[in-house]
Design an enzyme around this catalytic site. Structure first.
Site, PDB file in Angstrom:
ATOM      1  N   GLU A 269       0.887  -1.182   0.000  1.00  0.00           N
ATOM      2  CA  GLU A 269       0.000   0.000   0.000  1.00  0.00           C
ATOM      3  C   GLU A 269       0.913   1.216   0.000  1.00  0.00           C
ATOM      4  OE1 GLU A 269      -3.144  -0.052  -0.282  1.00  0.00           O
ATOM      5  OE2 GLU A 269      -3.786  -2.030   0.380  1.00  0.00           O
ATOM      6  N   CYS A 303      -2.285   9.242   2.382  1.00  0.00           N
ATOM      7  CA  CYS A 303      -1.977   8.635   1.075  1.00  0.00           C
ATOM      8  C   CYS A 303      -3.016   9.079   0.063  1.00  0.00           C
ATOM      9  CB  CYS A 303      -1.932   7.123   1.199  1.00  0.00           C
ATOM     10  SG  CYS A 303      -3.379   6.444   2.001  1.00  0.00           S
TER      11      CYS A 303
HETATM   12  P1  NAD Z   1       8.172   5.192   4.680  1.00  0.00           P
HETATM   13  O1  NAD Z   1       8.249   4.464   3.381  1.00  0.00           O
HETATM   14  O2  NAD Z   1       9.276   6.102   5.039  1.00  0.00           O
HETATM   15  O3  NAD Z   1       8.039   4.134   5.891  1.00  0.00           O
HETATM   16  C1  NAD Z   1       6.957   3.235   5.981  1.00  0.00           C
HETATM   17  C2  NAD Z   1       7.329   2.071   6.874  1.00  0.00           C
HETATM   18  O4  NAD Z   1       8.272   1.244   6.188  1.00  0.00           O
HETATM   19  C3  NAD Z   1       8.010   2.467   8.183  1.00  0.00           C
HETATM   20  O5  NAD Z   1       7.572   1.595   9.212  1.00  0.00           O
HETATM   21  C4  NAD Z   1       9.481   2.265   7.884  1.00  0.00           C
HETATM   22  O6  NAD Z   1      10.260   2.036   9.037  1.00  0.00           O
HETATM   23  C5  NAD Z   1       9.420   1.027   7.000  1.00  0.00           C
HETATM   24  N1  NAD Z   1      10.534   0.805   6.075  1.00  0.00           N
HETATM   25  C6  NAD Z   1      11.036   1.675   5.181  1.00  0.00           C
HETATM   26  N2  NAD Z   1      11.984   1.078   4.436  1.00  0.00           N
HETATM   27  C7  NAD Z   1      12.070  -0.213   4.875  1.00  0.00           C
HETATM   28  C8  NAD Z   1      12.874  -1.329   4.507  1.00  0.00           C
HETATM   29  N3  NAD Z   1      13.759  -1.262   3.509  1.00  0.00           N
HETATM   30  N4  NAD Z   1      12.691  -2.493   5.172  1.00  0.00           N
HETATM   31  C9  NAD Z   1      11.777  -2.597   6.165  1.00  0.00           C
HETATM   32  N5  NAD Z   1      10.990  -1.561   6.550  1.00  0.00           N
HETATM   33  C10 NAD Z   1      11.141  -0.382   5.914  1.00  0.00           C
HETATM   34  O7  NAD Z   1       6.762   5.970   4.670  1.00  0.00           O
HETATM   35  P2  NAD Z   1       6.227   7.075   5.695  1.00  0.00           P
HETATM   36  O8  NAD Z   1       6.950   8.350   5.494  1.00  0.00           O
HETATM   37  O9  NAD Z   1       6.120   6.494   7.057  1.00  0.00           O
HETATM   38  O10 NAD Z   1       4.703   7.242   5.174  1.00  0.00           O
HETATM   39  C11 NAD Z   1       4.315   8.053   4.103  1.00  0.00           C
HETATM   40  C12 NAD Z   1       4.134   7.246   2.841  1.00  0.00           C
HETATM   41  O11 NAD Z   1       3.230   6.163   3.060  1.00  0.00           O
HETATM   42  C13 NAD Z   1       3.503   8.069   1.723  1.00  0.00           C
HETATM   43  O12 NAD Z   1       4.128   7.735   0.511  1.00  0.00           O
HETATM   44  C14 NAD Z   1       2.048   7.611   1.726  1.00  0.00           C
HETATM   45  O13 NAD Z   1       1.372   7.824   0.508  1.00  0.00           O
HETATM   46  C15 NAD Z   1       2.208   6.166   2.038  1.00  0.00           C
HETATM   47  N6  NAD Z   1       0.979   5.587   2.558  1.00  0.00           N
HETATM   48  C16 NAD Z   1       0.257   4.767   1.748  1.00  0.00           C
HETATM   49  C17 NAD Z   1      -0.949   4.235   2.190  1.00  0.00           C
HETATM   50  C18 NAD Z   1      -1.775   3.345   1.301  1.00  0.00           C
HETATM   51  O14 NAD Z   1      -2.657   2.680   1.836  1.00  0.00           O
HETATM   52  N7  NAD Z   1      -1.556   3.303   0.009  1.00  0.00           N
HETATM   53  C19 NAD Z   1      -1.416   4.527   3.476  1.00  0.00           C
HETATM   54  C20 NAD Z   1      -0.638   5.367   4.292  1.00  0.00           C
HETATM   55  C21 NAD Z   1       0.555   5.899   3.815  1.00  0.00           C
END
Ligand code: NAD
Length: 513
Positions: A269, A303
């Protein structure tokens, strides 16, 4: 906890069982990780420290994985309606804690109080949905082509599911996954964002109480740790058949590739770049309300945030004037204060990303019609910003996680739909119109290419009853309602021969004389 914490904040933490320094690993019992780094959580409202979390060690990771695996062996044998009963009690516990848990979301992440409580309401709704689902995990029966044969499919639990979540929905996204996975018979490991660790701890505390009441420790588990001790091992761990990951497209590419390498499953997502089209005959009052909440709500950190609008040229000028006026009356400030409509961005990094994007916007020829600045003070506040954009601006194709709205004019509906689709992401989309033809064109196969397509509703604020998710770089995953539960189970096709013959399928003859 910080000396700057107010009485209300301390009450919130106390009610949710958050200690000054909490442990980052739990399977029902908290596991100590002596010597590991400590993560501080700060309020984006004033920069004050709220609490600390000791990150999970590699040994704590192993312990949680082992316990979650053992719990799965037992949990999968419970009849699904009995699992639903546990979720019903979890939903009831959340009902009691809606106010403090919602307030903690606001305190740590920065969304306004009503949105923080709205997130907890979404958890409660997911619990209710999952309870009903626990009696409806249906499979199909098929007509066998062979006489005296019965063919059907059934669904079994998958195993231990990793739930990696983004900061912007620190509790609701966990619930979309964990409530459904639980009634499906899976156990889950929650890895919340490092930007919102305390909400993760609060959720685990609630789960611990309910699990103990039902003698099912290890169904809900938590890990907060470094990439080396938790992130990478979870992605690469063959004991975890499914990783459901919510976050940026960058994260989705890394996790998707890692899990695919071991042929595991993912539900991804990821980021959106959502647009609203407004046709000449639209109800402009409704459109204004939908755009305002979509673009400014959660300070542009959903998002599904509205990032682009396409206004028909005949209504654009007047509508932009109304937007500017509405933007100027938005109250920005402490998210826990009554009457606020916009809180801060989540942290300083988010402010820097916003400020950098505004520079690029100016360089690429965007005209700032409203806002465009960071607000003074210790908090992570920015102005909501309106930009008159043109299709040559590359930055409009990216998701900047901030309240920046790009405005485009169009003359032909098909061109507007093509332009809205002309980005890598494909999450949410809307049209405001009274035209049946325009609405159906937008919803047709040559219309919106997004996972979510709305008519006379903004892009933001999906209901849990539908399957939530997006196409293209948004990752293709589906969560929450409809038949999204199938992602958390394995399908088994069963064929029983109750005849006394042994016919082969497709009429194949294979007899020895
Ligand atoms: P992010 O990608 O920085 O982090 C998201 C999660 O992934 C965190 O828990 C982080 O620690 C983890 N993570 C990141 N890289 C990783 C890796 N290589 N291995 C394991 N874990 C890893 O995102 P963010 O800044 O927390 O959130 C914002 C983003 O999330 C925006 O792009 C938003 O659109 C998206 N989002 C999407 C949805 C959806 O349902 N499509 C919902 C909410 C947020």
């Amino acid at each position: 906890m910080s000396d700057t914490m107010t009485g209300e904040a301390l009450d919130i933490l106390g009610e949710l069982g958050i200690r000054p320094t909490s442990e980052g690993a739990c399977w029902g019992e908290w596991i100590a990780s002596p010597g590991e780094d400590v993560l501080s959580s700060h309020s984006p409202n004033d920069g004050g420290e709220i609490g600390k979390v000791r990150l999970a060690s590699a040994a704590a990771y192993e312990e949680v994985l082992r316990r979650a695996g053992e719990a799965f062996e037992k949990w999968r044998t419970w009849p699904a309606p009995r699992r639903g009963e546990v979720i019903r009690c979890l939903g009831n516990e959340l009902r009691k804690l809606k106010k403090p848990l919602g307030a903690l979301v606001s305190l740590e992440m920065g969304k306004i109080r009503s949105e923080g409580e709205g997130e907890v309401q979404e958890m409660i709704d997911m619990a209710d949905f999952a309870v009903g689902l626990s009696r409806q995990l249906y499979g199909l029966t098929m007509q066998s082509e062979r006489p005296g044969h019965r063919m059907y499919e059934q669904w079994h639990p998958l195993g231990v599911v990793g739930v990696i979540t983004a900061f912007n929905f620190p509790v609701a996204v966990w619930a979309w996954n964990a409530m459904i996975a639980a009634v499906c018979g899976d156990t889950t490991i929650f890895k919340p964002s490092h930007r919102t660790p305390l909400t993760g701890i609060a959720v685990q505390n609630v789960c611990n109480r309910v699990m103990d009441e039902h003698d099912c420790r290890g169904v809900f588990n938590l890990l907060i740790g470094s990439r080396a001790n938790v992130g990478d091992p979870l992605v690469n761990d063959r004991r975890v058949p499914l990783i459901s990951a919510t976050g940026s497209c960058r994260m989705g590419r890394a996790i998707g590739a890692g899990v695919a390498k071991r042929l595991g499953r993912t539900i991804l997502e990821l980021g959106g770049n959502n647009a609203i089209i407004v046709t000449p005959d639209a109800d402009l009052d409704m459109a204004l309300r939908g755009i305002l909440f979509g673009a400014v709500g959660t300070a542009g950190q959903r998002c599904t945030t509205t990032r682009r609008i396409f206004l028909h040229e005949s209504i654009a000028a007047g509508f932009i004037d109304r937007l500017k006026k509405a933007y100027s009356s938005i109250r920005i400030g402490d998210p826990l204060e009554d009457g606020m409509l916009m809180g801060p961005l989540v942290d300083e990094d988010a402010v820097t990303e916003c400020v950098n994007a505004l520079e690029v916007i100016r360089r690429q020829g965007g005209e700032i019609l409203y806002g465009g600045n960071r607000l003074p003070g210790n908090g992570c506040f920015v102005e909501p910003t309106l930009v008159m954009a043109h299709t040559g601006m590359a930055i409009t194709k990216d998701e900047t996680f901030a309240p920046i709205l790009y405005i485009f004019e169009y003359s032909d509906l098909e061109d507007a739909i093509r332009a809205q689709n002309d980005v890598d992401q494909g999450l949410s989309s809307s049209i405001f119109t009274k035209s049946f033809h325009a609405a159906e064109t937008f919803l047709s196969a040559r219309g919106s290419d997004c996972g979510i397509a709305n008519v006379n509703i903004g892009t933001s604020g999906a209901e849990i009853g539908g399957a939530f998710g997006g196409e293209k770089d948004t990752g293709g995953g589906r969560e929450a309602g409809s038949d999204a539960w199938k992602g958390y189970m394995r399908r088994q096709t069963c064929t029983l021969n109750w005849s006394t013959e042994m016919p082969l399928a497709q009429g194949v003859e294979f007899d020895v004389s």
